[in-house]
Design a protein around this motif. Structure first.
Motif, PDB file in Angstrom:
ATOM      1  N   ALA A  25       9.791 -20.970 -79.241  1.00  0.00           N
ATOM      2  CA  ALA A  25      11.069 -21.631 -78.952  1.00  0.00           C
ATOM      3  C   ALA A  25      10.857 -22.826 -78.030  1.00  0.00           C
ATOM      4  O   ALA A  25      11.522 -23.855 -78.175  1.00  0.00           O
ATOM      5  CB  ALA A  25      12.041 -20.640 -78.323  1.00  0.00           C
ATOM      6  N   ALA A  26       9.940 -22.683 -77.068  1.00  0.00           N
ATOM      7  CA  ALA A  26       9.639 -23.772 -76.135  1.00  0.00           C
ATOM      8  C   ALA A  26       8.295 -23.509 -75.469  1.00  0.00           C
ATOM      9  O   ALA A  26       7.896 -22.360 -75.294  1.00  0.00           O
ATOM     10  CB  ALA A  26      10.721 -23.900 -75.078  1.00  0.00           C
ATOM     11  N   ILE A  27       7.628 -24.595 -75.094  1.00  0.00           N
ATOM     12  CA  ILE A  27       6.353 -24.503 -74.376  1.00  0.00           C
ATOM     13  C   ILE A  27       6.455 -25.421 -73.157  1.00  0.00           C
ATOM     14  O   ILE A  27       6.759 -26.606 -73.296  1.00  0.00           O
ATOM     15  CB  ILE A  27       5.171 -24.938 -75.260  1.00  0.00           C
ATOM     16  CG1 ILE A  27       5.096 -24.070 -76.521  1.00  0.00           C
ATOM     17  CG2 ILE A  27       3.863 -24.882 -74.478  1.00  0.00           C
ATOM     18  CD1 ILE A  27       4.098 -24.551 -77.555  1.00  0.00           C
ATOM     19  N   ILE A  92       8.250 -30.243 -71.501  1.00  0.00           N
ATOM     20  CA  ILE A  92       8.757 -29.138 -72.306  1.00  0.00           C
ATOM     21  C   ILE A  92       8.707 -29.595 -73.761  1.00  0.00           C
ATOM     22  O   ILE A  92       9.330 -30.588 -74.124  1.00  0.00           O
ATOM     23  CB  ILE A  92      10.190 -28.772 -71.904  1.00  0.00           C
ATOM     24  CG1 ILE A  92      10.255 -28.413 -70.418  1.00  0.00           C
ATOM     25  CG2 ILE A  92      10.712 -27.627 -72.770  1.00  0.00           C
ATOM     26  CD1 ILE A  92      11.655 -28.328 -69.858  1.00  0.00           C
ATOM     27  N   VAL A  93       7.949 -28.857 -74.589  1.00  0.00           N
ATOM     28  CA  VAL A  93       7.705 -29.284 -75.959  1.00  0.00           C
ATOM     29  C   VAL A  93       7.723 -28.088 -76.913  1.00  0.00           C
ATOM     30  O   VAL A  93       7.829 -26.942 -76.495  1.00  0.00           O
ATOM     31  CB  VAL A  93       6.338 -29.989 -76.077  1.00  0.00           C
ATOM     32  CG1 VAL A  93       6.305 -31.292 -75.326  1.00  0.00           C
ATOM     33  CG2 VAL A  93       5.221 -29.075 -75.609  1.00  0.00           C
ATOM     34  N   LYS A  94       7.572 -28.403 -78.183  1.00  0.00           N
ATOM     35  CA  LYS A  94       7.277 -27.415 -79.214  1.00  0.00           C
ATOM     36  C   LYS A  94       6.197 -28.029 -80.099  1.00  0.00           C
ATOM     37  O   LYS A  94       5.871 -29.214 -79.964  1.00  0.00           O
ATOM     38  CB  LYS A  94       8.515 -27.037 -80.011  1.00  0.00           C
ATOM     39  CG  LYS A  94       9.150 -28.177 -80.771  1.00  0.00           C
ATOM     40  CD  LYS A  94      10.399 -27.723 -81.490  1.00  0.00           C
ATOM     41  CE  LYS A  94      11.023 -28.906 -82.221  1.00  0.00           C
ATOM     42  NZ  LYS A  94      12.169 -28.524 -83.006  1.00  0.00           N
ATOM     43  N   LEU A  95       5.625 -27.234 -80.972  1.00  0.00           N
ATOM     44  CA  LEU A  95       4.545 -27.696 -81.840  1.00  0.00           C
ATOM     45  C   LEU A  95       5.040 -27.913 -83.263  1.00  0.00           C
ATOM     46  O   LEU A  95       5.895 -27.188 -83.751  1.00  0.00           O
ATOM     47  CB  LEU A  95       3.433 -26.653 -81.899  1.00  0.00           C
ATOM     48  CG  LEU A  95       2.433 -26.659 -80.770  1.00  0.00           C
ATOM     49  CD1 LEU A  95       1.604 -25.394 -80.809  1.00  0.00           C
ATOM     50  CD2 LEU A  95       1.542 -27.868 -80.830  1.00  0.00           C
ATOM     51  N   GLU A  96       4.461 -28.918 -83.911  1.00  0.00           N
ATOM     52  CA  GLU A  96       4.679 -29.141 -85.337  1.00  0.00           C
ATOM     53  C   GLU A  96       3.345 -29.523 -85.957  1.00  0.00           C
ATOM     54  O   GLU A  96       2.440 -29.991 -85.270  1.00  0.00           O
ATOM     55  CB  GLU A  96       5.686 -30.264 -85.577  1.00  0.00           C
ATOM     56  CG  GLU A  96       7.112 -29.865 -85.371  1.00  0.00           C
ATOM     57  CD  GLU A  96       8.086 -30.954 -85.778  1.00  0.00           C
ATOM     58  OE1 GLU A  96       7.671 -31.943 -86.429  1.00  0.00           O
ATOM     59  OE2 GLU A  96       9.261 -30.809 -85.432  1.00  0.00           O
ATOM     60  N   ARG A 112       6.226 -32.019 -79.975  1.00  0.00           N
ATOM     61  CA  ARG A 112       7.543 -32.602 -80.195  1.00  0.00           C
ATOM     62  C   ARG A 112       8.410 -32.250 -78.997  1.00  0.00           C
ATOM     63  O   ARG A 112       8.478 -31.089 -78.602  1.00  0.00           O
ATOM     64  CB  ARG A 112       8.198 -32.055 -81.468  1.00  0.00           C
ATOM     65  CG  ARG A 112       7.474 -32.465 -82.735  1.00  0.00           C
ATOM     66  CD  ARG A 112       7.672 -33.943 -83.002  1.00  0.00           C
ATOM     67  NE  ARG A 112       7.126 -34.303 -84.306  1.00  0.00           N
ATOM     68  CZ  ARG A 112       6.366 -35.342 -84.506  1.00  0.00           C
ATOM     69  NH1 ARG A 112       6.042 -36.149 -83.539  1.00  0.00           N
ATOM     70  NH2 ARG A 112       5.905 -35.601 -85.711  1.00  0.00           N
ATOM     71  N   PRO A 113       9.063 -33.238 -78.394  1.00  0.00           N
ATOM     72  CA  PRO A 113       9.945 -32.939 -77.263  1.00  0.00           C
ATOM     73  C   PRO A 113      11.091 -32.031 -77.720  1.00  0.00           C
ATOM     74  O   PRO A 113      11.538 -32.118 -78.858  1.00  0.00           O
ATOM     75  CB  PRO A 113      10.488 -34.302 -76.837  1.00  0.00           C
ATOM     76  CG  PRO A 113       9.737 -35.317 -77.606  1.00  0.00           C
ATOM     77  CD  PRO A 113       9.031 -34.650 -78.735  1.00  0.00           C
ATOM     78  N   ILE A 114      11.534 -31.190 -76.817  1.00  0.00           N
ATOM     79  CA  ILE A 114      12.683 -30.321 -77.095  1.00  0.00           C
ATOM     80  C   ILE A 114      13.943 -31.155 -76.925  1.00  0.00           C
ATOM     81  O   ILE A 114      14.209 -31.675 -75.838  1.00  0.00           O
ATOM     82  CB  ILE A 114      12.715 -29.110 -76.139  1.00  0.00           C
ATOM     83  CG1 ILE A 114      11.454 -28.260 -76.290  1.00  0.00           C
ATOM     84  CG2 ILE A 114      13.979 -28.300 -76.349  1.00  0.00           C
ATOM     85  CD1 ILE A 114      11.397 -27.389 -77.503  1.00  0.00           C
ATOM     86  N   ALA A 115      14.721 -31.282 -77.976  1.00  0.00           N
ATOM     87  CA  ALA A 115      15.949 -32.081 -77.922  1.00  0.00           C
ATOM     88  C   ALA A 115      17.151 -31.238 -77.511  1.00  0.00           C
ATOM     89  O   ALA A 115      18.115 -31.760 -76.947  1.00  0.00           O
ATOM     90  CB  ALA A 115      16.210 -32.718 -79.282  1.00  0.00           C
ATOM     91  N   ASP A 116      17.102 -29.938 -77.760  1.00  0.00           N
ATOM     92  CA  ASP A 116      18.218 -29.042 -77.452  1.00  0.00           C
ATOM     93  C   ASP A 116      18.350 -28.887 -75.933  1.00  0.00           C
ATOM     94  O   ASP A 116      17.470 -28.331 -75.275  1.00  0.00           O
ATOM     95  CB  ASP A 116      17.966 -27.682 -78.111  1.00  0.00           C
ATOM     96  CG  ASP A 116      19.131 -26.718 -77.965  1.00  0.00           C
ATOM     97  OD1 ASP A 116      19.989 -26.937 -77.085  1.00  0.00           O
ATOM     98  OD2 ASP A 116      19.171 -25.745 -78.741  1.00  0.00           O
ATOM     99  N   THR A 117      19.440 -29.382 -75.379  1.00  0.00           N
ATOM    100  CA  THR A 117      19.616 -29.349 -73.921  1.00  0.00           C
ATOM    101  C   THR A 117      19.723 -27.929 -73.383  1.00  0.00           C
ATOM    102  O   THR A 117      19.317 -27.674 -72.253  1.00  0.00           O
ATOM    103  CB  THR A 117      20.846 -30.169 -73.478  1.00  0.00           C
ATOM    104  OG1 THR A 117      21.986 -29.696 -74.174  1.00  0.00           O
ATOM    105  CG2 THR A 117      20.640 -31.646 -73.749  1.00  0.00           C
ATOM    106  N   ALA A 118      20.245 -26.996 -74.165  1.00  0.00           N
ATOM    107  CA  ALA A 118      20.341 -25.604 -73.712  1.00  0.00           C
ATOM    108  C   ALA A 118      18.944 -25.007 -73.520  1.00  0.00           C
ATOM    109  O   ALA A 118      18.692 -24.289 -72.548  1.00  0.00           O
ATOM    110  CB  ALA A 118      21.150 -24.776 -74.699  1.00  0.00           C
TER     111      ALA A 118
END
Length: 145
Positions: A25-27, A92-96, A112-118
């Motif tokens: 979900a997030a790294i 704070i990122v995720k992988l693609e 990839r940066p996390i765009a979801d502010t929550a």
């Protein structure tokens, strides 16, 4: 005089394996150092030493129970180079995985940066809570002066 405690970044966390974390979900990456063309048994590689906090799914994110690995080595070329500019910082990122441009080549891993502010807010809240707990533990330590 109080102690100014600073952790020495050491590689105690093995190597980062993107395939194990593709659905996270997030790294949270806290980058300690970047070495260009670090010698390895497989030839020189750009290398990052970082503390890696992985929220495997939404439940781990909501509960604030990530997998934390201190001193993990990241040596995938694109992943390491993308972290070069944030030494002594965090992201704070995720992988693609993106398709290869040349036939027969392996797909590339990218952050990839996390765009979801929550999601970003939950990770920042976790980091702030962790920092507050560390500061409280230091404040509760006995003073031998």
């Amino acid at each position: 005089m109080g102690l100014n405690l600073i952790d020495i970044p050491v590689q105690g966390g093995g190597w980062f394996k993107p395939a194990d974390n593709i659905n996270a979900a997030a790294i949270l990456l806290e980058v300690h150092s970047f070495e260009r063309q670090r010698p390895t048994p497989n030839g020189p590689k750009d290398s990052v030493l970082a503390d890696v906090t992985i929220f495997k799914d939404a439940a781990a994110l909501a509960a604030g129970t990530p997998e934390v690995t201190k001193g993990q080595r990241i040596e995938q070329t694109i992943l390491a180079r993308d972290l070069e500019t944030i030494v002594d910082g965090a992201t704070i990122v995720k992988l693609e995985q993106i398709p290869a441009k040349k036939p027969g080549a392996h797909p590339a891993w990218v952050w990839r940066p996390i765009a979801d502010t929550a999601v970003r807010t939950a990770v920042v809240e976790y980091a702030n809570k962790r920092e507050a707990q560390a500061e409280a533990a230091v404040a509760d330590a006995p003073d031998f002066d």
